[in-house]
Design a protein around this motif. Sequence first.
Motif, short mmCIF file in Angstrom:
data_model
loop_
_atom_site.label_atom_id
_atom_site.label_comp_id
_atom_site.label_asym_id
_atom_site.label_seq_id
_atom_site.Cartn_x
_atom_site.Cartn_y
_atom_site.Cartn_z
N ASN A 266 0.83 -1.20 0.00
CA ASN A 266 0.00 0.00 0.00
C ASN A 266 0.87 1.25 0.00
N ALA A 267 0.46 2.23 -0.79
CA ALA A 267 1.06 3.56 -0.76
C ALA A 267 0.02 4.53 -0.20
N ILE A 268 0.45 5.76 0.02
CA ILE A 268 -0.47 6.79 0.51
C ILE A 268 -0.53 7.90 -0.53
N SER A 269 -1.74 8.22 -0.98
CA SER A 269 -1.90 9.22 -2.04
C SER A 269 -1.68 10.63 -1.50
N GLU A 270 -1.63 11.58 -2.42
CA GLU A 270 -1.46 12.99 -2.04
C GLU A 270 -2.60 13.47 -1.14
N SER A 271 -3.75 12.82 -1.26
CA SER A 271 -4.90 13.20 -0.42
C SER A 271 -4.94 12.38 0.87
N ASN A 272 -3.79 11.73 1.19
CA ASN A 272 -3.64 10.96 2.42
C ASN A 272 -4.56 9.75 2.50
N ARG A 273 -4.84 9.14 1.35
CA ARG A 273 -5.67 7.94 1.33
C ARG A 273 -4.83 6.74 0.89
N PRO A 274 -5.09 5.55 1.47
CA PRO A 274 -4.32 4.37 1.09
C PRO A 274 -4.66 3.90 -0.32
N VAL A 275 -3.63 3.44 -1.04
CA VAL A 275 -3.81 2.94 -2.40
C VAL A 275 -3.00 1.66 -2.55
N ILE A 276 -3.63 0.57 -2.98
CA ILE A 276 -2.90 -0.68 -3.21
C ILE A 276 -2.14 -0.57 -4.52
N ILE A 277 -0.82 -0.79 -4.48
CA ILE A 277 0.00 -0.64 -5.69
C ILE A 277 0.52 -1.98 -6.22
N ASP A 278 0.45 -3.04 -5.40
CA ASP A 278 0.91 -4.35 -5.86
C ASP A 278 0.46 -5.41 -4.85
N SER A 279 0.58 -6.67 -5.26
CA SER A 279 0.24 -7.76 -4.34
C SER A 279 0.95 -9.03 -4.76
N THR A 280 1.03 -9.96 -3.83
CA THR A 280 1.58 -11.27 -4.10
C THR A 280 1.02 -12.23 -3.05
N VAL A 281 1.51 -13.49 -3.05
CA VAL A 281 1.05 -14.45 -2.04
C VAL A 281 2.24 -15.08 -1.34
N ILE A 282 2.00 -15.52 -0.12
CA ILE A 282 3.04 -16.19 0.65
C ILE A 282 3.03 -17.68 0.30
N GLN A 283 4.22 -18.19 -0.05
CA GLN A 283 4.38 -19.61 -0.32
C GLN A 283 5.60 -20.12 0.43
N ASN A 284 5.40 -21.18 1.20
CA ASN A 284 6.50 -21.78 1.97
C ASN A 284 7.20 -20.74 2.85
N ASP A 285 6.40 -19.91 3.50
CA ASP A 285 6.89 -18.91 4.45
C ASP A 285 7.77 -17.84 3.80
N LYS A 286 7.56 -17.60 2.52
CA LYS A 286 8.35 -16.58 1.82
C LYS A 286 7.49 -15.84 0.81
N PHE A 287 7.92 -14.64 0.46
CA PHE A 287 7.36 -13.95 -0.70
C PHE A 287 8.36 -12.93 -1.21
N GLU A 288 8.20 -12.59 -2.47
CA GLU A 288 9.07 -11.58 -3.09
C GLU A 288 8.23 -10.64 -3.91
N LEU A 289 8.71 -9.41 -4.02
CA LEU A 289 8.01 -8.38 -4.81
C LEU A 289 9.04 -7.51 -5.51
N ALA A 290 8.81 -7.28 -6.79
CA ALA A 290 9.64 -6.33 -7.53
C ALA A 290 8.78 -5.11 -7.81
N LEU A 291 9.18 -3.97 -7.26
CA LEU A 291 8.34 -2.77 -7.33
C LEU A 291 9.00 -1.67 -8.13
N SER A 292 8.17 -0.86 -8.75
CA SER A 292 8.67 0.26 -9.55
C SER A 292 9.34 1.30 -8.66
N SER A 293 10.19 2.10 -9.26
CA SER A 293 10.84 3.17 -8.52
C SER A 293 9.78 4.13 -7.98
N PRO A 294 9.83 4.46 -6.69
CA PRO A 294 8.82 5.38 -6.13
C PRO A 294 8.90 6.75 -6.78
N GLU A 295 7.73 7.34 -7.04
CA GLU A 295 7.70 8.66 -7.65
C GLU A 295 8.29 9.71 -6.72
#
Length: 378
Positions: free
Chosen positions: A41-70
């Motif tokens: 989740n990120a926080i918008s300019e209007s201070n509201r939460p925004v989901i920017i990505d998601s994944t699932v946990i498998q075997n007690d692990k997860f990974e995410l590749a995210l874009s460079s923050p604006e």
Amino acid sequence: MKRIALLVTVLLLVACQKEKKGYHISADTTGFENGTVVYVNAISESNRPVIIDSTVIQNDKFELALSSPESNDFNYLTFKDIRGNVLFLAENNPIKMTIYKDSLRSSIIKGGSENKLFFNYLTTVQQYGEEKMELDKQYQIASKLGEREKLVKIGNDRKTLVENERKFRRTLADQNKESLVSIMAITDLLNLKDLKAKEADEKYKVISDTLKNTRLGKNLKMLINSALATASQKVMDVGVKAEDFTAPTPEGKMLSLKESMGKITIVDFWASWCKPCRIENPNVVKVYNKYHDKGLNIIGVSLDKKQEAWTKAIADDNLQWNHVSNLQFWQEPIAKAYGVRSIPATFILDEKGNVIAKNLRGPALEEKISELLEKKAL
């Protein structure tokens, strides 16, 4: 030709790598079921939460590749059907996490310099808070046991602790002008009244424009501007001589406070659009009708914007006393002179114009007026 083609391929790969800026999260988890959805989740300019990505946990692990923050800001992880979150700073560096389902707050975040500084700040402030709570407990025990010397020592220890915490926040802000954490520290200092508005503004001026343009940077500027405006306003406290003023009546004539004075005078700040004011008006009418002949005068100062709304409310609520307004809403100069930042607000003056009580409503207002006028009648 093959060499040229190979060179072009290499150049394209390099170009793609340059364009592919971002950051990578890898996490080990404890206590989560396989398939648990993880949201970034990120926080918008209007201070509201925004989901920017998601994944699932498998075997007690997860990974995410995210874009460079604006821009520099907080992101946080949430988990489907699980309360709480894991906070971190978005930065172009790999972030390693160890996350505990049963204690998300105890999760370990290891990232670049921004996250390192942020979690150092968070941990240190939390430690100061825990130490203050412990001293408060000791103080309560010593107080019950009547241990005076111990009370003095604990009091001094707490003052030292508070001062050390203040110095820590200031030093962090001053030594990390290029970090978002400096914005956090200045904001906290200002909210805690440990930093005056002018000093906060000076610290804000020397931080980078990049930080000023972040969401937190913009929020801090608004906070500073509000604090500066508040600091510039006068405060009309009990014991102070009320400032005289002159303003237009509903009929367009100029009327001063001095001309409206009685043995006891109420300066009543209100507005037609203010529901609490309108609810309180019948009580003020009752007090005025009961004590006007004994020397009570009232002058209403409205924070209205429109003449028609103002005069209609006066008539509808049967407010038979003097009224003035510059019809400038919250920019009403009389309200500024009296330090009024919310309405209804009342100031009770004696016949010399000294403030002897303020912001009384309901039965408390009538009791005070009765007490004052009965004294004068003796």
